[in-house]
Scaffold this active site. Structure first.
Site, PDB file in Angstrom:
ATOM      1  N   LYS A  78      -5.993  -8.731  26.585  1.00 23.46           N
ATOM      2  CA  LYS A  78      -5.474  -7.453  27.100  1.00 23.46           C
ATOM      3  C   LYS A  78      -5.633  -7.371  28.612  1.00 23.46           C
ATOM      4  CE  LYS A  78      -6.710  -5.017  22.872  1.00 23.46           C
ATOM      5  NZ  LYS A  78      -5.465  -4.578  22.217  1.00 23.46           N
ATOM      6  N   CYS A 100      -3.871   1.050  14.903  1.00 22.51           N
ATOM      7  CA  CYS A 100      -5.232   0.743  14.431  1.00 22.51           C
ATOM      8  C   CYS A 100      -6.179   1.914  14.650  1.00 22.51           C
ATOM      9  CB  CYS A 100      -5.797  -0.504  15.103  1.00 22.51           C
ATOM     10  SG  CYS A 100      -4.869  -1.989  14.758  1.00 22.51           S
ATOM     11  N   HIS A 119     -10.706   2.922  17.817  1.00 18.37           N
ATOM     12  CA  HIS A 119      -9.918   1.861  17.176  1.00 18.37           C
ATOM     13  C   HIS A 119     -10.665   1.447  15.903  1.00 18.37           C
ATOM     14  CE1 HIS A 119      -8.361  -2.304  16.784  1.00 18.37           C
ATOM     15  NE2 HIS A 119      -7.357  -1.914  17.548  1.00 18.37           N
ATOM     16  N   GLN A 142      -9.555  -1.322  26.477  1.00 15.94           N
ATOM     17  CA  GLN A 142      -8.412  -0.753  27.208  1.00 15.94           C
ATOM     18  C   GLN A 142      -8.763  -0.405  28.649  1.00 15.94           C
ATOM     19  OE1 GLN A 142      -5.383  -0.725  26.220  1.00 15.94           O
ATOM     20  NE2 GLN A 142      -5.677  -1.191  24.061  1.00 15.94           N
ATOM     21  N   ASP A 199     -16.696   0.399  24.213  1.00  9.88           N
ATOM     22  CA  ASP A 199     -15.560  -0.457  23.891  1.00  9.88           C
ATOM     23  C   ASP A 199     -14.589  -0.379  25.072  1.00  9.88           C
ATOM     24  OD1 ASP A 199     -13.133  -1.463  23.128  1.00  9.88           O
ATOM     25  OD2 ASP A 199     -12.998  -0.348  21.236  1.00  9.88           O
TER      26      ASP A 199
HETATM   27  N1  PMP Z   1     -10.754  -1.410  20.791  1.00  9.20           N
HETATM   28  C1  PMP Z   1      -9.691  -0.916  21.435  1.00  9.20           C
HETATM   29  C2  PMP Z   1      -9.809   0.378  22.179  1.00  9.20           C
HETATM   30  C3  PMP Z   1      -8.485  -1.617  21.402  1.00  9.20           C
HETATM   31  O1  PMP Z   1      -7.407  -1.112  22.027  1.00  9.20           O
HETATM   32  C4  PMP Z   1      -8.410  -2.839  20.707  1.00  9.20           C
HETATM   33  C5  PMP Z   1      -7.127  -3.636  20.634  1.00  9.20           C
HETATM   34  N2  PMP Z   1      -5.989  -2.872  20.286  1.00  9.20           N
HETATM   35  C6  PMP Z   1      -9.551  -3.311  20.068  1.00  9.20           C
HETATM   36  C7  PMP Z   1     -10.706  -2.575  20.143  1.00  9.20           C
HETATM   37  C8  PMP Z   1      -9.572  -4.609  19.318  1.00  9.20           C
HETATM   38  O2  PMP Z   1      -9.377  -5.682  20.165  1.00  9.20           O
HETATM   39  P1  PMP Z   1      -9.183  -7.160  19.588  1.00  9.20           P
HETATM   40  O3  PMP Z   1      -8.134  -7.052  18.518  1.00  9.20           O
HETATM   41  O4  PMP Z   1      -8.705  -7.940  20.775  1.00  9.20           O
HETATM   42  O5  PMP Z   1     -10.481  -7.628  19.078  1.00  9.20           O
END
Ligand code: PMP
Length: 406
Positions: free
Chosen positions: A227, A365, A124, A204, A201
Site C-alpha cells: 500500500k 473488509c 478492518h 492506510q 494499524d
Molecule cells: N488494516 C487496514 C486499515 C487496511 O486498509 C488493510 C488493507 N486493506 C489491512 C489492515 C490489511 O492489510 P494486508 O491485507 O496488506 O495485510
C-alpha cells in the site's frame, strides 16, 4: 498548487499510461494497493539478477551482499518511522500477519479470561478477527469504541471503555473506508496513563503522512509494503523493544533460533526471534526502495497534495444529485466512500470500470462498520500522489453519467 511535478511522477509508474477498454486507466483503488514505480520493480530485478542468495547463514560473497541489503532495508524502515532501534523492526508478510503475531504472542502472554481488548468501530477485518480468535482461545472480551455521524471516534466513550481489565488498545491510524485520521497520539497518551499499551494499524497511514513512532509513543505500529508503493508480500511490525523482549516467538523454524536440541531450543535475539524461515530478502530491499522513492518528495508534500485532491473530489462529487459521502471527519485523508441514491455500489462500480475508472466497491473488509452505517457497501475512490484533478474530473463525469442512467 503543489511543488511536486506530477507528470514526472506519473512517468515513474508505467502502468498509469496503459488503457483499459480502450480508455486511459484512471486508478482510484490505491487504498487496496498502490501501483509501483519503476525503481521498485528494478530493485526486485536487481536482487534476483545480481545478488540472489539466502541470507544470514552464508559464508559466501553473494550471501553477504544479500544479507547486507536486507539489513540495510531494515534500517531504512527504522529511519522512515523513526524507531529507536533497528531490532524493533520485524518483517512480516503484511499488516494482517503483524496483527496476528501480536494477538497471538501478546494475547497468549498477557491475556486471561475476562480481560479486555479495545478496538474501534471502524477497524478492518485484520484488526477484528485475530482478536476474535484470541477470544475463542482465551475467553477475552472484545470492546468497541463507537464513532459519530461524521465518522470520528467518540473519545468520551473511549475513556469510559478503558478499564482495569483492558490489556491492549488496537486502533486504525486511518480508516480505509471513511478516511478518518484517528487521534492516535491522544489515544496512546490516555491508554498509557492507565499503563495500557496501544497497537496502531498504520496500513492506510504510512503512505499519506509522516509517521514518528517515538513521537506517538506507539507500542506497536504495523503496515503493509504493497500500500506504500512497495512490493506485495512484505510488511512491518514495529514494536518497542521492552514489549518484544517479553513476547514469545510466533512462528518456529530456522532463523529464529540460537540453539536447538530435542530437549530445548533457545531463541535468537530481536528481530530474528520473530522472523522464522527464509525472510523475504527481495521484498525488504524493494520496500526500502519504495521508502526512498517517497522520501525524495517528502511525506508532508505528498500528504498536502493528496489533501487537495480529496477536497476537490469531495466538492465536485457533492454537486451530483443524491450523493452521499460516508465519513466527513475534520481530519481526513485520501479516501472517499460514497453512494448515489439507491444505486447499488456494485452496479455503479461495474459501469465506472467500463469507463476506465478503477474504484473499489463493497464492504472494504469492514463489515461491522457497514452494519453500523446501515448499508451493505459503498463505492470507494482512494487517491495517491500520482493522481490528478483531471482524473477526478473524469470520475465525477462518469459517476454523473452513470447515475443519470438509473
Ligand atoms: N488494516 C487496514 C486499515 C487496511 O486498509 C488493510 C488493507 N486493506 C489491512 C489492515 C490489511 O492489510 P494486508 O491485507 O496488506 O495485510
Amino acid at each position: 498548487d503543489t511543488t511536486l511535478d506530477i507528470a514526472a511522477i506519473r512517468a515513474d509508474f508505467p502502468i498509469l499510461s496503459r488503457t483499459v477498454y480502450d480508455r486511459p486507466l484512471v486508478y482510484f483503488d490505491n487504498a487496496a494497493t498502490s501501483q509501483k514505480p519503476r525503481c521498485v520493480v528494478e530493485a526486485i530485478e536487481k536482487v534476483y539478477y545480481n545478488q540472489n542468495a539466502n541470507i544470514h547463514r552464508g559464508v559466501h560473497y553473494l550471501s553477504q551482499v544479500a544479507t547486507e541489503a536486507h539489513e540495510e532495508a531494515r534500517q531504512t524502515v527504522q529511519a522512515f518511522i523513526n524507531a529507536a532501534e533497528s531490532r524493533e523492526i520485524i518483517f512480516t508478510r503484511g499488516t494482517t500477519e503483524a496483527i496476528n503475531l501480536i494477538a497471538t504472542s501478546f494475547g497468549e502472554t498477557f491475556c486471561n479470561e475476562g480481560d479486555e481488548i479495545l478496538i474501534t468501530g471502524m477497524e478492518h477485518h485484520a484488526n477484528i478477527v485475530p482478536w476474535q480468535l484470541l477470544r475463542d482461545r482465551k475467553g477475552i472480551v472484545l470492546k468497541v469504541v463507537p464513532f459519530n455521524e461524521r465518522g470520528e471516534l467518540d473519545m468520551e466513550a473511549f475513556s469510559k471503555l478503558l478499564s482495569p481489565k483492558t490489556k491492549l488498545v488496537s486502533v486504525a491510524h486511518i480508516s480505509n473506508v471513511m478516511g478518518t485520521v484517528n487521534p492516535v497520539a491522544k489515544i496512546i497518551a490516555e491508554a498509557h496513563a492507565h499503563n495500557i499499551p496501544v497497537l496502531v494499524d498504520g496500513a492506510q497511514a504510512v503512505s499519506h503522512m509522516p509517521v514518528d513512532v517515538q513521537a506517538l509513543d506507539a507500542d506497536f505500529y504495523v503496515f503493509s509494503g504493497h500500500k506504500m508503493y512497495g512490493p506485495n508480500g512484505i510488511g512491518v511490525l514495529y514494536g518497542k523493544e521492552k514489549w518484544l523482549e517479553q513476547l514469545p516467538p510466533y512462528h518456529g523454524g530456522g532463523e529464529m533460533i540460537a540453539t536447538v536440541t530435542y530437549e530445548k531450543t533457545t531463541y535468537a535475539e530481536l528481530p530474528f526471534k520473530f522472523e522464522a524461515g527464509t525472510p523475504d530478502y527481495v521484498g525488504s530491499v524493494a520496500l526500502g526502495e519504495a521508502i526512498r522513492y517517497m522520501q525524495k518528495f517528502g511525506l508532508k508534500a505528498i500528504g498536502d497534495y493528496e489533501h487537495q485532491l480529496l477536497q476537490y473530489a469531495t466538492e465536485q462529487l457533492m454537486k451530483i444529485d443524491g450523493m452521499r459521502i460516508f465519513g466527513t471527519a475534520a481530519e481526513k485523508a485520501s479516501v472517499i466512500s460514497f453512494l448515489v441514491r439507491d444505486i447499488h455500489h456494485f452496479d455503479m462500480g461495474t459501469l465506472l470500470d467500463k469507463l476506465g475508472i478503477a474504484v473499489r466497491t463493497g464492504h472494504h473488509c469492514a463489515m461491522p462498520l457497514m452494519h453500523t452505517l446501515g448499508i451493505e457497501g459503498t463505492i470507494r475512490a482512494s487517491f495517491a500522489f500520482y493522481n490528478t484533478k483531471e482524473e477526478i474530473d473524469a470520475l465525477v463525469a462518469a459517476v454523473d453519467r452513470v447515475q443519470k442512467m438509473f
